[in-house]
Design a protein around this motif. Structure first.
Motif, PDB file in Angstrom:
ATOM      1  N   GLU A 131      43.412  52.665  44.840  1.00  0.00           N
ATOM      2  CA  GLU A 131      42.248  52.991  44.022  1.00  0.00           C
ATOM      3  C   GLU A 131      40.998  52.222  44.418  1.00  0.00           C
ATOM      4  N   MET A 132      41.131  51.332  45.378  1.00  0.00           N
ATOM      5  CA  MET A 132      39.984  50.532  45.794  1.00  0.00           C
ATOM      6  C   MET A 132      39.633  50.866  47.250  1.00  0.00           C
ATOM      7  N   CYS A 133      40.163  50.116  48.192  1.00  0.00           N
ATOM      8  CA  CYS A 133      39.755  50.240  49.590  1.00  0.00           C
ATOM      9  C   CYS A 133      40.180  51.551  50.237  1.00  0.00           C
ATOM     10  N   VAL A 134      41.370  52.048  49.931  1.00  0.00           N
ATOM     11  CA  VAL A 134      41.815  53.325  50.504  1.00  0.00           C
ATOM     12  C   VAL A 134      40.912  54.445  49.998  1.00  0.00           C
ATOM     13  N   GLN A 135      40.722  54.524  48.693  1.00  0.00           N
ATOM     14  CA  GLN A 135      39.902  55.586  48.127  1.00  0.00           C
ATOM     15  C   GLN A 135      38.446  55.485  48.592  1.00  0.00           C
ATOM     16  N   ALA A 136      37.883  54.287  48.593  1.00  0.00           N
ATOM     17  CA  ALA A 136      36.477  54.124  48.990  1.00  0.00           C
ATOM     18  C   ALA A 136      36.262  54.552  50.437  1.00  0.00           C
TER      19      ALA A 136
END
Length: 192
Positions: free
Chosen positions: A119-124
């Motif tokens: 929900e943080m680095c992968v999604q961004a």
């Protein structure tokens, strides 16, 4: 097993660092994540795709503070024209890094994004890739995160697997988020 119809020409491995996949701070699905990312990296190398390892530079005292054991990449890197490491200061792998230029320079048109945290680095990183016009595949079994803690009066603990699934689906219908890692295929980028 049905293979994915269209190969991707780059694999972006997001923050698969020791702090997140080993020891007490590891994501709940660390063993599965390491298995899937190991396989993706091996197949991307074999098929000539670009492999980019993103490495988060955490703040002083963080588990991924630069040059600490937790900051080290879990997977061995085979440096060369088709595999590199890009350090990043924020969640988005494109922000204040050379990732965009590297992908453009290599002629990349489609990327698979895997790693942590969903929900943080992968999604961004996946969201910016979509905004830049790349075809984006986020294999549902090749990204992971931590449980979302309970908040009294708001919700109980949200299991990590649920957080990961919601994070991927929040990318919208332009991202391919239901394909398993085993169905992702690779090809070398076509010269521009």
């Amino acid at each position: 097993m049905t293979q994915h119809a269209q190969p991707v020409d780059a694999l972006i491995v997001v923050d698969v660092q020791s702090a997140f996949v080993t020891g007490e701070g590891a994501v709940p699905a660390a063993a599965r994540l390491v298995d899937r990312t190991t396989d993706l990296i091996a197949r991307a190398r074999r098929d000539g795709a670009l492999v980019v390892h993103l490495q988060n530079d955490g703040p002083p005292g963080a588990e991924d503070e630069p040059h600490t054991p937790g900051w080290e990449l879990h997977h061995a890197v085979e440096p060369g024209p088709r595999e590199l490491v890009i350090r990043k200061p924020r969640d988005d792998g494109f922000h204040a890094t050379s990732l965009g230029e590297v992908l453009t320079g290599a002629g990349v048109r489609a990327v698979a994004v895997c790693g942590v945290m969903s929900e943080m680095c992968v999604q961004a990183t996946a969201r910016t890739a979509l905004e830049r016009g790349y075809r984006v595949v986020v294999p549902h079994d090749a990204h992971a995160t931590q449980d979302c803690p309970a908040v009294p009066g708001v919700s109980e603990v949200v299991p990590a697997a649920t957080v990961s699934r919601v994070a991927a689906y929040a990318l919208g219908s332009d991202a391919e988020v239901t394909v398993p890692a085993s169905a992702v295929t690779f090809a070398a980028p076509a010269p521009s």
